[in-house]
Write a protein that holds these residues in place. Structure first.
Motif, PDB file in Angstrom:
ATOM      1  N   ALA A 114      10.054  -4.280   8.301  1.00 19.90           N
ATOM      2  CA  ALA A 114       9.530  -3.028   7.757  1.00 19.90           C
ATOM      3  C   ALA A 114       8.190  -2.666   8.384  1.00 19.90           C
ATOM      4  N   ARG A 117       8.598  -1.249  11.713  1.00 18.99           N
ATOM      5  CA  ARG A 117       9.081   0.142  11.671  1.00 18.99           C
ATOM      6  C   ARG A 117       7.962   1.108  11.301  1.00 18.99           C
ATOM      7  N   GLU A 119       6.198   1.033   8.359  1.00 20.52           N
ATOM      8  CA  GLU A 119       6.101   1.302   6.933  1.00 20.52           C
ATOM      9  C   GLU A 119       4.765   0.817   6.360  1.00 20.52           C
ATOM     10  N   ASP A 120       4.424   1.302   5.203  1.00 23.00           N
ATOM     11  CA  ASP A 120       3.149   1.016   4.548  1.00 23.00           C
ATOM     12  C   ASP A 120       3.106  -0.443   4.088  1.00 23.00           C
ATOM     13  N   THR A 123       3.711  -1.588   0.512  1.00 18.26           N
ATOM     14  CA  THR A 123       5.031  -1.547  -0.118  1.00 18.26           C
ATOM     15  C   THR A 123       6.064  -2.424   0.580  1.00 18.26           C
ATOM     16  N   THR A 124       5.751  -2.934   1.758  1.00 16.17           N
ATOM     17  CA  THR A 124       6.749  -3.683   2.536  1.00 16.17           C
ATOM     18  C   THR A 124       7.093  -5.037   1.910  1.00 16.17           C
TER      19      THR A 124
END
Length: 334
Positions: A114, A117, A119-120, A123-124
């Motif tokens: 994640a 990619r 993503e934050d 939150t991952t």
């Protein structure tokens, strides 16, 4: 707060000792016994090992590599931040060719994919519930001599990118807090374990709500077994059967505290017990021996075992004594 200087090096070398010494143990204690008898000397992983086949005696694994990589990133950042946690994990993941490595745990792989990619990182880690968080957290505890709340809070930050669920944070906070409690002048094994239990309670208030038994419960269960007065081998089997020794965080951390108590805080004895416990032995050993090393100090680790670790090319690459010096500078700058 005064702290014992050689506890820093003791914790880092203890982490590697427990990791590498227990690395060849099989998943089930019956299989470990068939392969080695009572495992009390350095061994290569058996050819039929489900995870570590082909690894030489004295080889550290992802448990210590991640701990050292995160510690170095925190030193470079000048403190524990979410960005430093991501940088440390990413440096390790890239170093071992994470996408093709068989040694990346399920929660860590999910979180790293994640992150890659874009993503934050806040939150991952919301689905990460396995034991990658406590296995790599011990150096964070070193930054907080006697400060249980601070150790638990920073443990939560480091958990966030890959393991931000309540059990994972609770387990990591337990280990970080135990280390923080162990390195102060005058610490006892009981006071360090009590600090770990407090850390577990604080950590359980962080992260995504999750299911399963609590980390403090499993620690207490393991301590009762450790202090039961029964034969060591009987107690080890009870830890395996009743507490558990899988990737489940309460099991891993509970078992690690049980081994720490059974060994009286002695790092080498703790490593031997971890190897013979089996299960996820290298991770349990890394956690338990990091706490033991923090408590007993570097001088408690036999010189011949230090030599084995320092002969391992992977251990050498992380320049652990430099990490210890950097952590010490950070403590003294506060």
């Amino acid at each position: 707060m005064k702290y014992v200087h050689n506890s820093i090096l003791g914790c880092l070398y203890g982490q590697a000792l427990g990791d590498a010494f227990a690395m060849p143990a099989h998943v089930h204690p019956d299989d470990t016994e068939r392969a080695f008898g009572w495992l009390e000397s350095w061994q290569a992983a058996p050819d039929d090992h489900v995870v570590h086949a082909g690894l030489p005696a004295g080889r550290i694994t992802d448990d210590s590599e991640q701990a050292f990589s995160i510690a170095r990133a925190v030193i470079e950042a000048g403190g524990v931040t979410l960005e430093a946690a991501v940088d440390g994990l990413t440096a390790w993941y890239d170093r071992v060719d994470g996408p093709n490595s068989p040694y990346v745990g399920p929660s860590t792989r999910r979180g790293m994919n994640a992150l890659k990619r874009g993503e934050d990182p806040r939150t991952t880690g919301l689905w990460g519930d396995t034991n990658g968080a406590p296995m790599r957290i011990a150096p964070i505890g070193l930054l907080h001599p006697g400060d249980i709340e601070g150790a638990a809070a920073d443990a939560a930050i480091v958990c966030m990118p890959t393991h931000f669920t309540q059990p994972a944070v609770s387990g990591a906070a337990a280990v970080a807090a135990a280390v923080a409690g162990a390195i102060v002048v005058g610490a006892t094994l009981d006071s360090a374990i009590s600090a770990g239990l407090r850390g577990a309670e604080l950590g359980a208030k962080q992260g995504r709500r999750w299911f399963g038994c609590s980390v403090p419960f499993k620690i207490e269960q393991a301590l009762k077994i450790a202090n039961s007065g029964s034969d060591v081998r009987v107690n080890l089997r009870r830890l395996f059967d009743e507490v558990g020794a899988t990737l489940n965080v309460p099991e891993t951390v509970g078992a690690a505290f049980g081994l720490l108590a059974m060994a009286g805080g002695d790092p080498k004895h703790t490593a031997i017990l971890a190897a013979n416990l089996s299960g996820d032995a290298d991770t349990i050993g890394a956690i338990a021996c990091a706490m033991a090393g923090a408590f007993a100090g570097f001088d408690a680790i036999p010189a011949e075992d230090v030599a084995v670790l320092e002969n391992d090319e992977i251990f050498q690459a992380y320049k652990v004594r430099e990490i210890a010096a950097g952590l010490r500078r950070m403590i003294e700058a506060r």
